[in-house]
Write a protein that holds these residues in place. Structure first.
Motif, mmCIF file in Angstrom:
data_model
loop_
_atom_site.group_PDB
_atom_site.id
_atom_site.type_symbol
_atom_site.label_atom_id
_atom_site.label_comp_id
_atom_site.label_asym_id
_atom_site.label_seq_id
_atom_site.Cartn_x
_atom_site.Cartn_y
_atom_site.Cartn_z
ATOM 1 N N ASP A 156 0.867 -1.178 0.000
ATOM 2 C CA ASP A 156 0.000 0.000 0.000
ATOM 3 C C ASP A 156 0.904 1.229 0.000
ATOM 4 O OD1 ASP A 156 -2.207 -1.580 0.053
ATOM 5 O OD2 ASP A 156 -2.654 -1.264 2.182
ATOM 6 N N PHE A 157 0.615 2.171 -0.907
ATOM 7 C CA PHE A 157 1.549 3.278 -1.116
ATOM 8 C C PHE A 157 0.909 4.621 -0.770
ATOM 9 C CE2 PHE A 157 4.299 6.189 -3.486
ATOM 10 C CZ PHE A 157 5.556 5.668 -3.190
ATOM 11 N N SER A 164 0.988 1.123 -5.821
ATOM 12 C CA SER A 164 -0.406 0.846 -5.494
ATOM 13 C C SER A 164 -0.886 1.948 -4.555
ATOM 14 C CB SER A 164 -0.522 -0.529 -4.823
ATOM 15 O OG SER A 164 -1.859 -0.822 -4.493
ATOM 16 N N VAL A 165 -1.253 3.085 -5.139
ATOM 17 C CA VAL A 165 -1.543 4.292 -4.357
ATOM 18 C C VAL A 165 -2.860 4.148 -3.593
ATOM 19 C CG1 VAL A 165 -1.943 6.773 -4.437
ATOM 20 C CG2 VAL A 165 -0.266 5.724 -5.980
ATOM 21 N N ARG A 166 -2.773 4.281 -2.279
ATOM 22 C CA ARG A 166 -3.955 4.240 -1.419
ATOM 23 C C ARG A 166 -4.274 5.625 -0.852
ATOM 24 N NH1 ARG A 166 -4.433 0.397 -3.810
ATOM 25 N NH2 ARG A 166 -4.487 -1.798 -3.151
ATOM 26 N N HIS A 167 -3.254 6.461 -0.749
ATOM 27 C CA HIS A 167 -3.434 7.796 -0.154
ATOM 28 C C HIS A 167 -2.592 8.805 -0.932
ATOM 29 C CE1 HIS A 167 -5.020 5.470 3.239
ATOM 30 N NE2 HIS A 167 -3.897 4.783 3.220
ATOM 31 N N ASN A 168 -3.129 10.003 -1.141
ATOM 32 C CA ASN A 168 -2.428 11.109 -1.797
ATOM 33 C C ASN A 168 -2.293 12.242 -0.780
ATOM 34 O OD1 ASN A 168 -2.439 10.445 -4.965
ATOM 35 N ND2 ASN A 168 -4.345 9.710 -4.047
ATOM 36 N N ILE A 169 -1.064 12.512 -0.344
ATOM 37 C CA ILE A 169 -0.853 13.399 0.802
ATOM 38 C C ILE A 169 0.136 14.518 0.462
ATOM 39 C CG2 ILE A 169 -0.151 13.506 3.225
ATOM 40 C CD1 ILE A 169 -2.672 11.852 2.721
ATOM 41 N N GLN A 170 -0.189 15.727 0.894
ATOM 42 C CA GLN A 170 0.648 16.899 0.617
ATOM 43 C C GLN A 170 1.741 17.093 1.657
ATOM 44 O OE1 GLN A 170 0.195 19.258 -2.038
ATOM 45 N NE2 GLN A 170 2.140 20.126 -1.350
ATOM 46 N N GLN A 171 1.398 16.982 2.943
ATOM 47 C CA GLN A 171 2.326 17.339 4.013
ATOM 48 C C GLN A 171 3.220 16.165 4.421
ATOM 49 O OE1 GLN A 171 2.657 20.463 5.066
ATOM 50 N NE2 GLN A 171 0.986 21.097 3.701
ATOM 51 N N ILE A 172 4.515 16.459 4.577
ATOM 52 C CA ILE A 172 5.473 15.429 4.985
ATOM 53 C C ILE A 172 5.125 14.875 6.362
ATOM 54 C CG2 ILE A 172 7.895 14.961 5.524
ATOM 55 C CD1 ILE A 172 7.316 15.403 2.561
ATOM 56 N N THR A 173 4.719 15.735 7.284
ATOM 57 C CA THR A 173 4.384 15.266 8.633
ATOM 58 C C THR A 173 3.216 14.277 8.593
ATOM 59 O OG1 THR A 173 3.027 17.270 8.901
ATOM 60 C CG2 THR A 173 5.253 17.300 9.828
ATOM 61 N N SER A 174 2.270 14.507 7.694
ATOM 62 C CA SER A 174 1.141 13.584 7.554
ATOM 63 C C SER A 174 1.603 12.251 6.976
ATOM 64 C CB SER A 174 0.072 14.198 6.646
ATOM 65 O OG SER A 174 -0.401 15.427 7.171
ATOM 66 N N ILE A 175 2.496 12.292 6.003
ATOM 67 C CA ILE A 175 3.027 11.055 5.426
ATOM 68 C C ILE A 175 3.740 10.237 6.490
ATOM 69 C CG2 ILE A 175 4.718 10.114 3.799
ATOM 70 C CD1 ILE A 175 4.065 12.475 1.939
ATOM 71 N N LEU A 176 4.576 10.881 7.291
ATOM 72 C CA LEU A 176 5.300 10.170 8.352
ATOM 73 C C LEU A 176 4.337 9.547 9.357
ATOM 74 C CD1 LEU A 176 8.200 12.715 8.964
ATOM 75 C CD2 LEU A 176 8.459 10.372 8.131
ATOM 76 N N ALA A 177 3.303 10.288 9.727
ATOM 77 C CA ALA A 177 2.330 9.782 10.691
ATOM 78 C C ALA A 177 1.601 8.554 10.142
ATOM 79 C CB ALA A 177 1.329 10.871 11.057
#
Length: 224
Positions: free
Chosen positions: A122-123, A146-159
């Motif tokens: 899951d990407f 296999s994109v499951r989420h599209n995220i702008q903020q780095i802090t959100s990606i890390l979380a």
């Protein structure tokens, strides 16, 4: 004809601009990579020798930053190197893509990760300036994330990685110094990127802007 008081003030202001670099330089920055790792050192270098020069930084995504430059709202923009006939660019840093994996996962023990392996997870896709590079890296080996989420903020990606919601690939410079619970792993094959200081082709908007450009050019020759 004697010089008036107003004329003397104007002359002094011009002399300060020429000798001391008095003036405002506006830089549009595309995000964490530039604002954290590139601009502080560049600004410190130029203002150390020209203390009256002021630098104003505005941060946004890469496309709005370049548009601000083209619209004359900024003297310079930080941009990933690319062909742009209307712009002149100086390389100021080199970066690469890295994978983010939750600690404790089997993949977190790997020395490197490839596109074939990551395409089976899951990407979490960054929507920042690295997105085209991430997609190009997968495409080089004919794989797709296999994109499951599209995220702008780095802090959100890390979380989200930390929570086990998927893996991600981002620019190494964008990774915060503290990223507890997340392993940062190099990619095979590497996907480098060159980060540049960009300006519009033609004359400078001010002498202060010209000074900053010259400083960036000297730094680039010394370090890259």
């Amino acid at each position: 004809m004697p010089i008036t008081r107003s004329g003397r003030r104007t002359w002094r202001a011009l002399e300060e601009s020429r000798v001391q670099g008095r003036g405002l330089v506006r830089i549009a920055s595309f995000g964490a990579s530039a604002s954290t790792h590139i601009l502080p050192a560049l600004v410190a270098t130029v203002t150390r020798s020209r203390p009256m020069l002021r630098v104003e930084i505005s941060e946004s995504a890469d496309k709005p930053s370049l548009q601000a430059l083209r619209d004359g709202l900024a003297d310079f923009a930080i941009a990933v190197e690319h062909d742009a006939p209307d712009l002149e660019m100086i390389p100021v840093a080199r970066d690469r893509l890295v994978a983010l994996v939750r600690h404790g996962e089997p993949l977190a023990k790997r020395a490197t990760l490839d596109a074939a392996t990551l395409s089976g997870c899951d990407f979490i896709l960054t929507k920042g300036g690295s997105e085209p590079l991430v997609r190009a890296w997968f495409a080089r080996t004919r794989h797709e994330p296999s994109v499951r989420h599209n995220i702008q903020q780095i802090t959100s990606i890390l979380a989200m990685v930390r929570a086990g919601m998927g893996v991600s690939v981002i620019a190494e410079m964008a990774v915060p110094e503290t990223h507890a619970g997340v392993a940062v792993i190099p990619l095979t094959a590497e996907q480098p990127r060159v980060i540049c200081l960009a300006r519009r082709q033609g004359s400078f908007g001010s002498y202060a802007a010209e000074l900053l450009w010259k400083t960036a050019l000297e730094t680039s020759k010394a370090e890259l």
